[in-house]
Design a protein around this motif. Sequence first.
Motif, PDB file in Angstrom:
ATOM      1  N   GLY A  18      13.147  33.191 -66.469  1.00  0.00           N
ATOM      2  CA  GLY A  18      13.196  31.896 -65.795  1.00  0.00           C
ATOM      3  C   GLY A  18      14.509  31.263 -66.079  1.00  0.00           C
ATOM      4  N   ILE A  19      14.640  29.870 -65.319  1.00  0.00           N
ATOM      5  CA  ILE A  19      15.900  29.291 -65.426  1.00  0.00           C
ATOM      6  C   ILE A  19      15.528  27.980 -66.105  1.00  0.00           C
ATOM      7  CG2 ILE A  19      16.781  30.165 -63.366  1.00  0.00           C
ATOM      8  CD1 ILE A  19      15.788  27.395 -62.052  1.00  0.00           C
ATOM      9  N   HIS A  20      14.309  27.552 -66.601  1.00  0.00           N
ATOM     10  CA  HIS A  20      13.913  26.308 -67.248  1.00  0.00           C
ATOM     11  C   HIS A  20      13.912  26.435 -68.635  1.00  0.00           C
ATOM     12  CE1 HIS A  20      13.125  24.888 -63.290  1.00  0.00           C
ATOM     13  NE2 HIS A  20      12.054  25.903 -62.858  1.00  0.00           N
ATOM     14  N   GLU A  23      11.346  28.313 -70.436  1.00  0.00           N
ATOM     15  CA  GLU A  23      11.183  29.672 -70.164  1.00  0.00           C
ATOM     16  C   GLU A  23      12.211  30.563 -71.158  1.00  0.00           C
ATOM     17  OE1 GLU A  23       9.770  30.031 -65.693  1.00  0.00           O
ATOM     18  OE2 GLU A  23      11.811  29.026 -66.100  1.00  0.00           O
ATOM     19  N   ALA A  71      17.263  35.515 -65.339  1.00  0.00           N
ATOM     20  CA  ALA A  71      17.002  34.183 -64.853  1.00  0.00           C
ATOM     21  C   ALA A  71      16.136  34.145 -63.604  1.00  0.00           C
ATOM     22  CB  ALA A  71      18.356  33.573 -64.431  1.00  0.00           C
ATOM     23  N   LEU A  72      16.215  35.381 -62.862  1.00  0.00           N
ATOM     24  CA  LEU A  72      15.319  35.318 -61.675  1.00  0.00           C
ATOM     25  C   LEU A  72      14.432  36.524 -61.631  1.00  0.00           C
ATOM     26  CD1 LEU A  72      18.434  34.816 -58.983  1.00  0.00           C
ATOM     27  CD2 LEU A  72      16.792  33.129 -60.271  1.00  0.00           C
ATOM     28  N   SER A  75      16.098  39.469 -59.746  1.00  0.00           N
ATOM     29  CA  SER A  75      16.883  40.418 -60.568  1.00  0.00           C
ATOM     30  C   SER A  75      15.906  41.366 -61.404  1.00  0.00           C
ATOM     31  CB  SER A  75      17.835  39.538 -61.571  1.00  0.00           C
ATOM     32  OG  SER A  75      18.602  38.695 -60.861  1.00  0.00           O
TER      33      SER A  75
END
Length: 116
Positions: A18-20, A23, A71-72, A75
């Motif tokens: 994740g990006i937050h 996370e 991050a994703l 990915s």
Amino acid sequence: MVDYTIILDRFDVAIRLGIHPHEAEPQRVRLSVRMTVAYAAAPSADTIAEVLDYDFLRDGVHRLAAGPGFALQESLVEAIADLCLADPRVQRVQVRSMKLDVYPDARVGCEIVRAR
């Protein structure tokens, strides 16, 4: 040629994804993988040497989960698809990831299909 579909389903792992900021710690992600595997002939001796040993996939996902994270989700599923397609017998792979705890009322996921 004989094709089989090998399925690893409802495989829950803890992974940084994740990006937050919340996370940054590993979270529960449910994975499902379907691999179409081509063999020259149907297994006749009933031995693992004749087929794809799917332990490589489970072990590989555990190695990914122990790494720096992603991050994703896109990915992550790409990395798992690459892992599967590293075996030349795998002709097609479908990978789905689902974050189980992002929202109280929904799961959030991503799915990819790759083929040779």
